[in-house]
Write a protein that holds these residues in place. Sequence first.
Motif: not given
Length: 298
Positions: A255-276
């Motif tokens: 869910x954290x990765x899903x919540x950050x997918x709309x901000x990949x260009x401006x807030x990469x950490x929302x998807x990259x860090x939980x994904x890592x």
Amino acid sequence: MTALATTAGLDGRPGAPGSPGTDPASDRRLRRGALLARAGFLVPALVIAVALLWALFPGLFTGQSPTETVAPALQAPSAEHWFGTDATGRDLYARVVYGASQSIVGALVAVLVGLVVGTAIGLAAGSLGGAVDEVLMRVVDVLLAIPALLLSLSVVILLGFGTTSAAIAVGVTSIAVFARLARSRVVSVRVTDFVEAAYGSGGTFFGVLWRHILPNSLTPVIALAALQFGSAILQISTLGFLGYGAPPPTPEWGLLIAEGRNYVATAWWLTVLPGLIVVFVVLATNRLSQALRGGDAA
């Protein structure tokens, strides 16, 4: 004397000058290999231990709330907020830590469902044989023919949304794999000499099954359980990403990765860090599974 020393050095006895066991370069390579093997086991074990501690005692690792706004939205990672903040100003590190309880515990439940039910089916099929074996294995073949994601989605829709339903659904998808492996091991163990000797000594069917066949068939099944643990984390995260897992604002890795997918260009950490975090934990479980299978026993 020179000839005798040369002969002694080439005869391969320990301590002789020409013996491979006293070659300094060879010894260094052996020691280096042993250290790498030990590190290759300890590092993933440490990753799994940290993830389990996150799931069990999240309050020991962060003092922030995973659901309350604590800072301005979309702050980059910093010393105060290690993983930054999300779109509503919640601390992302706290949400990842507390989300471990959903993903890790859900994966444990999924593996337990697959392990218990699958092993029971494989044990019954391998020990009874005949028509029972045929019927159970055809059911297993049907389960294997259905794509895992489609089967898990079907079960979640039947049970309702939530982490528990997602865990049971993922567990159902792994039943067939455990059943096939357990059945193959039982079939090979039940014809061994010590099993025949147990029957010859007056052992009953269920007694021999419980005391001899089952314990000697579990080692590869337990190794598979370690491997399936990582797969279960991925599947539960996938269901959470698709919206079939824990409902917001409950933190869950998918869910954290899903919540950050709309901000990949401006807030990469929302998807990259939980994904890592998901990647590290899954790779660690795969590494431990290899060790359990004996591939790195040295």
